[in-house]
Design a protein around this motif. Structure first.
Motif, short mmCIF file in Angstrom:
data_model
loop_
_atom_site.label_atom_id
_atom_site.label_comp_id
_atom_site.label_asym_id
_atom_site.label_seq_id
_atom_site.Cartn_x
_atom_site.Cartn_y
_atom_site.Cartn_z
N VAL A 33 8.38 2.50 -1.36
CA VAL A 33 7.24 1.61 -1.67
C VAL A 33 7.72 0.18 -1.91
CG1 VAL A 33 5.42 1.14 -3.37
CG2 VAL A 33 5.74 3.46 -2.49
N ALA A 34 8.84 0.04 -2.63
CA ALA A 34 9.39 -1.31 -2.88
C ALA A 34 9.80 -1.96 -1.56
CB ALA A 34 10.58 -1.23 -3.83
N LEU A 35 10.44 -1.21 -0.68
CA LEU A 35 10.80 -1.76 0.63
C LEU A 35 9.56 -2.14 1.43
CD1 LEU A 35 13.74 0.59 1.70
CD2 LEU A 35 13.87 -1.85 1.17
N TYR A 36 8.55 -1.28 1.38
CA TYR A 36 7.31 -1.57 2.10
C TYR A 36 6.67 -2.86 1.60
CZ TYR A 36 2.51 -1.28 3.69
OH TYR A 36 1.29 -1.56 4.23
N ILE A 37 6.61 -3.00 0.29
CA ILE A 37 6.02 -4.22 -0.29
C ILE A 37 6.86 -5.43 0.10
CG2 ILE A 37 5.56 -5.43 -2.47
CD1 ILE A 37 4.79 -2.64 -3.63
N GLY A 38 8.19 -5.26 0.06
CA GLY A 38 9.08 -6.37 0.38
C GLY A 38 9.01 -6.81 1.83
N ILE A 39 8.85 -5.86 2.76
CA ILE A 39 8.84 -6.27 4.17
C ILE A 39 7.45 -6.48 4.74
CG2 ILE A 39 11.03 -5.10 4.65
CD1 ILE A 39 9.40 -2.95 6.14
N SER A 40 6.42 -6.01 4.05
CA SER A 40 5.06 -6.10 4.61
C SER A 40 4.57 -7.53 4.76
CB SER A 40 4.07 -5.28 3.78
OG SER A 40 3.93 -5.82 2.49
N GLU A 41 5.09 -8.44 3.95
CA GLU A 41 4.66 -9.84 4.05
C GLU A 41 5.14 -10.49 5.34
OE1 GLU A 41 6.00 -11.75 0.50
OE2 GLU A 41 4.81 -10.46 -0.79
N GLY A 42 6.32 -10.08 5.82
CA GLY A 42 6.89 -10.69 7.02
C GLY A 42 6.51 -9.98 8.32
N VAL A 43 5.74 -8.90 8.22
CA VAL A 43 5.37 -8.13 9.41
C VAL A 43 4.13 -8.73 10.05
CG1 VAL A 43 4.58 -5.85 10.20
CG2 VAL A 43 6.35 -6.02 8.46
N PRO A 44 4.16 -8.91 11.38
CA PRO A 44 2.96 -9.41 12.07
C PRO A 44 1.77 -8.48 11.84
CG PRO A 44 4.86 -9.40 13.55
CD PRO A 44 5.26 -8.71 12.29
N GLU A 46 -0.46 -7.20 13.73
CA GLU A 46 -0.65 -6.08 14.66
C GLU A 46 0.30 -4.91 14.39
OE1 GLU A 46 1.91 -9.22 16.63
OE2 GLU A 46 -0.06 -9.25 15.72
N LEU A 47 1.37 -5.12 13.62
CA LEU A 47 2.31 -4.05 13.30
C LEU A 47 2.13 -3.47 11.90
CD1 LEU A 47 5.65 -5.43 14.80
CD2 LEU A 47 4.16 -3.68 15.75
N LYS A 48 1.26 -4.08 11.10
CA LYS A 48 1.09 -3.62 9.71
C LYS A 48 0.62 -2.17 9.62
CE LYS A 48 0.84 -7.84 7.22
NZ LYS A 48 0.60 -8.37 5.94
N SER A 49 -0.29 -1.77 10.50
CA SER A 49 -0.78 -0.39 10.44
C SER A 49 0.33 0.59 10.84
CB SER A 49 -2.01 -0.20 11.32
OG SER A 49 -1.68 -0.36 12.68
N THR A 50 1.19 0.20 11.79
CA THR A 50 2.30 1.06 12.20
C THR A 50 3.30 1.20 11.06
OG1 THR A 50 2.05 0.35 14.48
CG2 THR A 50 4.14 1.38 13.90
N VAL A 51 3.63 0.10 10.40
CA VAL A 51 4.56 0.15 9.27
C VAL A 51 3.97 0.99 8.14
CG1 VAL A 51 5.71 -1.25 7.50
CG2 VAL A 51 5.67 -2.03 9.87
N SER A 52 2.70 0.84 7.89
CA SER A 52 2.02 1.61 6.85
C SER A 52 2.04 3.10 7.20
CB SER A 52 0.59 1.13 6.67
OG SER A 52 -0.08 1.91 5.72
N TRP A 53 1.80 3.40 8.46
CA TRP A 53 1.80 4.78 8.93
C TRP A 53 3.20 5.40 8.77
CZ3 TRP A 53 4.15 7.63 12.80
CH2 TRP A 53 3.59 8.86 13.05
N CYS A 54 4.23 4.63 9.12
CA CYS A 54 5.62 5.10 8.99
C CYS A 54 5.96 5.37 7.52
CB CYS A 54 6.59 4.08 9.58
SG CYS A 54 6.55 4.04 11.37
N ARG A 55 5.52 4.48 6.64
CA ARG A 55 5.76 4.68 5.20
C ARG A 55 5.11 5.98 4.73
NH1 ARG A 55 1.84 1.52 1.97
NH2 ARG A 55 0.65 3.29 2.73
N THR A 56 3.88 6.19 5.15
CA THR A 56 3.16 7.40 4.76
C THR A 56 3.84 8.65 5.31
OG1 THR A 56 1.11 6.14 4.72
CG2 THR A 56 0.90 8.53 4.81
#
Length: 145
Positions: A33-44, A46-56
């Motif tokens: 979760v900390a990594l997700y919060i840390g990298i989610s700001e720099g993610v375009p 269109e990729l945020k849903s993919t990153v969120s899905w990968c985290r889940t």
């Protein structure tokens, strides 16, 4: 000698396995979760849903493993102390059995961590000329016998 001749662990051992596994899963969850919060700001966007899905997906796998692995380990774990040998059968993915003849024992040691003490378990470390064997999740009163 077959697995029916060997002792099964006390049900408290399953609870100890689940608790230990859950502590590790909580730590992994916090890191993910900390990594997700840390990298989610720099993610375009269109990729945020993919990153969120990968985290889940990662967290789902971690928590399923946290629950399933101790159940399998508990069901497979067997041990036997006899006048001739110490025998332990254990494993998650691969089941292994080790046998230590009593006449080869050099040293027997008991160790209990904080959680072991709460659940009244100890692990027995047996030393021979060929190495060590560890018998885990043994009730303290049985270990002292």
């Amino acid at each position: 000698m077959n697995k029916n001749d060997m002792n099964k662990l006390n049900i408290r051992a399953l609870w100890l396995m689940l608790l230990s596994s859950s502590i590790g899963a909580v730590i992994i969850t916090v890191i993910v979760v900390a990594l997700y919060i840390g990298i989610s700001e720099g993610v375009p966007e269109e990729l945020k849903s993919t990153v969120s899905w990968c985290r889940t997906l990662v967290l789902f796998i971690v928590w399923v493993y946290t629950i399933v692995a101790p159940l399998i380990r508990y069901e497979r774990y067997r041990y036997l102390f006899s006048d001739e040998e110490i025998r332990v059968r254990q494993g998650l993915w691969w089941v292994t059995t080790f046998v230590i003849p009593i006449e080869r024992l050099h040293q027997v040691e008991m160790q209990s961590g904080p959680l072991d003490q709460v659940f009244k378990f100890t692990k027995i470390i047996v030393t021979t000329a060929g190495g060590n064997g560890v018998v885990r999740f043994i009730e303290m009163d049985k270990a002292e016998e």
